[in-house]
Scaffold this motif. Structure first.
Motif, short mmCIF file in Angstrom:
data_model
loop_
_atom_site.label_atom_id
_atom_site.label_comp_id
_atom_site.label_asym_id
_atom_site.label_seq_id
_atom_site.Cartn_x
_atom_site.Cartn_y
_atom_site.Cartn_z
N MET A 1 0.85 -1.20 0.00
CA MET A 1 0.00 0.00 0.00
C MET A 1 0.88 1.24 0.00
O MET A 1 1.99 1.23 0.48
CB MET A 1 -0.84 -0.01 1.27
CG MET A 1 -2.33 -0.25 1.15
SD MET A 1 -2.98 -0.65 -0.43
CE MET A 1 -3.80 0.77 -0.90
N ALA A 2 0.33 2.34 -0.48
CA ALA A 2 1.10 3.58 -0.63
C ALA A 2 1.66 4.06 0.70
O ALA A 2 2.78 4.52 0.77
CB ALA A 2 0.22 4.67 -1.23
N LYS A 3 0.89 3.93 1.78
CA LYS A 3 1.32 4.54 3.04
C LYS A 3 2.52 3.84 3.68
O LYS A 3 3.15 4.36 4.56
CB LYS A 3 0.16 4.62 4.02
CG LYS A 3 -0.35 3.27 4.49
CD LYS A 3 -1.58 3.47 5.33
CE LYS A 3 -2.22 2.15 5.71
NZ LYS A 3 -3.55 2.30 6.22
N LYS A 4 2.81 2.60 3.23
CA LYS A 4 3.95 1.89 3.80
C LYS A 4 5.26 2.25 3.07
O LYS A 4 6.31 1.78 3.43
CB LYS A 4 3.71 0.39 3.73
CG LYS A 4 2.61 -0.07 4.66
CD LYS A 4 2.49 -1.57 4.67
CE LYS A 4 1.48 -2.04 5.68
NZ LYS A 4 0.11 -1.67 5.38
N GLN A 5 5.17 3.06 2.04
CA GLN A 5 6.35 3.40 1.26
C GLN A 5 7.06 4.60 1.85
O GLN A 5 6.45 5.46 2.46
CB GLN A 5 5.93 3.66 -0.18
CG GLN A 5 5.25 2.45 -0.78
CD GLN A 5 5.25 2.47 -2.28
OE1 GLN A 5 6.16 2.99 -2.89
NE2 GLN A 5 4.22 1.93 -2.87
N LYS A 6 8.35 4.66 1.62
CA LYS A 6 9.15 5.74 2.18
C LYS A 6 8.98 7.01 1.36
O LYS A 6 9.04 7.00 0.15
CB LYS A 6 10.62 5.32 2.18
CG LYS A 6 11.53 6.37 2.82
CD LYS A 6 12.87 5.79 3.15
CE LYS A 6 13.85 6.86 3.60
NZ LYS A 6 13.40 7.67 4.72
N MET A 7 8.75 8.12 2.08
CA MET A 7 8.63 9.41 1.42
C MET A 7 10.00 10.08 1.39
O MET A 7 10.70 10.08 2.40
CB MET A 7 7.63 10.31 2.16
CG MET A 7 7.32 11.59 1.40
SD MET A 7 6.37 12.78 2.38
CE MET A 7 4.80 11.97 2.56
N THR A 8 10.38 10.60 0.24
CA THR A 8 11.65 11.32 0.14
C THR A 8 11.45 12.65 -0.56
O THR A 8 10.61 12.77 -1.45
CB THR A 8 12.72 10.51 -0.63
OG1 THR A 8 12.15 10.08 -1.87
CG2 THR A 8 13.20 9.30 0.13
N PHE A 9 12.22 13.65 -0.13
CA PHE A 9 12.16 14.97 -0.76
C PHE A 9 12.79 14.86 -2.14
O PHE A 9 13.88 14.33 -2.31
CB PHE A 9 12.92 15.99 0.09
CG PHE A 9 13.01 17.35 -0.56
CD1 PHE A 9 11.88 18.16 -0.65
CD2 PHE A 9 14.21 17.81 -1.08
CE1 PHE A 9 11.96 19.41 -1.27
CE2 PHE A 9 14.29 19.05 -1.68
CZ PHE A 9 13.16 19.85 -1.77
N LEU A 10 12.09 15.38 -3.14
CA LEU A 10 12.57 15.30 -4.52
C LEU A 10 13.23 16.61 -4.93
O LEU A 10 14.41 16.66 -5.23
CB LEU A 10 11.37 14.98 -5.42
CG LEU A 10 11.61 14.52 -6.85
CD1 LEU A 10 12.55 13.34 -6.92
CD2 LEU A 10 10.28 14.18 -7.51
N LYS A 11 12.45 17.69 -4.91
CA LYS A 11 13.01 19.01 -5.24
C LYS A 11 12.00 20.11 -4.99
O LYS A 11 10.82 19.83 -4.80
CB LYS A 11 13.50 19.04 -6.70
CG LYS A 11 12.38 19.04 -7.74
CD LYS A 11 12.91 18.96 -9.18
CE LYS A 11 13.82 20.11 -9.53
NZ LYS A 11 14.08 20.22 -10.97
N SER A 12 12.47 21.35 -5.02
CA SER A 12 11.59 22.52 -4.94
C SER A 12 11.63 23.22 -6.29
O SER A 12 12.64 23.17 -6.99
CB SER A 12 12.09 23.50 -3.87
OG SER A 12 12.02 22.91 -2.60
N ALA A 13 10.53 23.86 -6.64
CA ALA A 13 10.47 24.54 -7.94
C ALA A 13 9.48 25.69 -7.89
O ALA A 13 8.59 25.72 -7.04
CB ALA A 13 10.07 23.55 -9.03
N VAL A 14 9.66 26.63 -8.80
CA VAL A 14 8.71 27.72 -9.00
C VAL A 14 8.16 27.62 -10.41
O VAL A 14 6.96 27.65 -10.62
CB VAL A 14 9.38 29.10 -8.78
CG1 VAL A 14 8.42 30.22 -9.16
CG2 VAL A 14 9.82 29.26 -7.34
N LYS A 15 9.05 27.49 -11.39
CA LYS A 15 8.65 27.48 -12.80
C LYS A 15 8.49 26.06 -13.33
O LYS A 15 9.14 25.12 -12.85
CB LYS A 15 9.69 28.22 -13.63
CG LYS A 15 9.78 29.70 -13.29
CD LYS A 15 10.72 30.42 -14.25
CE LYS A 15 10.56 31.92 -14.18
NZ LYS A 15 10.88 32.49 -12.88
#
Length: 194
Positions: A1-15
């Motif tokens: 299930m989705a909630k058991k997966q690890k969340m990781t920061f990918l990137k920040s963006a504006v454009k």
């Protein structure tokens, strides 16, 4: 299930040119600057991945987090923060509108609001905008731990009536109540189905 997966920061963006590549589905999290978006993201991540600021309105960028291999969660800058200048509000509006209207990977928007508040013009404008672009939306009423069961039920009825939206969840980042149910709904109905 989705909630058991690890969340990781990918990137920040504006454009748009800076958005992450790839075609994983995206779920946007929106709300006022003090609605508790970062706190909820940290609950879903199981760790402090999003910065929770003491001064509301610190998130100025679109922050992309991967939820394992399932989808990408997008933390949008909070709206309605009074100290922002006119110029900054214009930049915010342009950034948010271009993301919401031009991102094909976006499959749903979670609108977070403090359970004590009523549905107001800011929420209505955002809801109308995403619905105009055929993006499904649900409401997460935060800080549910501060209310009795009876008051929570009344708040859900009130917001359903004011917003004319069917999917309204009561959640608390403190007790984690309702947080994973909300994420489960998002995964099952928007990520897996779309």
């Amino acid at each position: 299930m989705a909630k058991k997966q690890k969340m990781t920061f990918l990137k920040s963006a504006v454009k748009m040119k800076d958005y992450p590549d790839g075609n994983m589905k995206e779920i946007a999290f929106a709300g006022r600057s003090n609605a508790g978006k970062s706190s909820l993201i940290n609950v879903l991540a199981g760790e402090k991945i999003a910065k929770v600021s003491q001064a509301p309105g610190k998130t100025r960028l679109l922050n992309f987090f991967t939820m394992g291999e399932s989808y990408v969660l997008v933390d949008m800058p909070g709206y309605g923060y009074a100290s922002r200048g006119h110029e900054e509000q214009k930049v915010w509006k342009k950034m948010v509108e271009s993301y919401l209207s031009q991102r094909p990977q976006l499959v749903g928007l979670v609108l977070l609001m403090d359970m004590a508040r009523d549905w107001q013009q800011d929420e209505e404008v955002l809801a109308q905008y995403v619905m105009k672009h055929d993006i499904p939306i649900l409401v997460g009423l935060t800080k549910a731990d501060k209310f009795s069961k009876n008051d929570i039920e009344k708040a859900i009825v009130r917001i359903k009536k004011q917003s004319r939206l069917e999917e309204v969840f009561a959640i608390s980042s403190q007790t984690r109540k309702g947080c994973h149910e909300l994420e489960e709904y998002v995964y099952r109905n928007w990520v897996r189905e779309s």
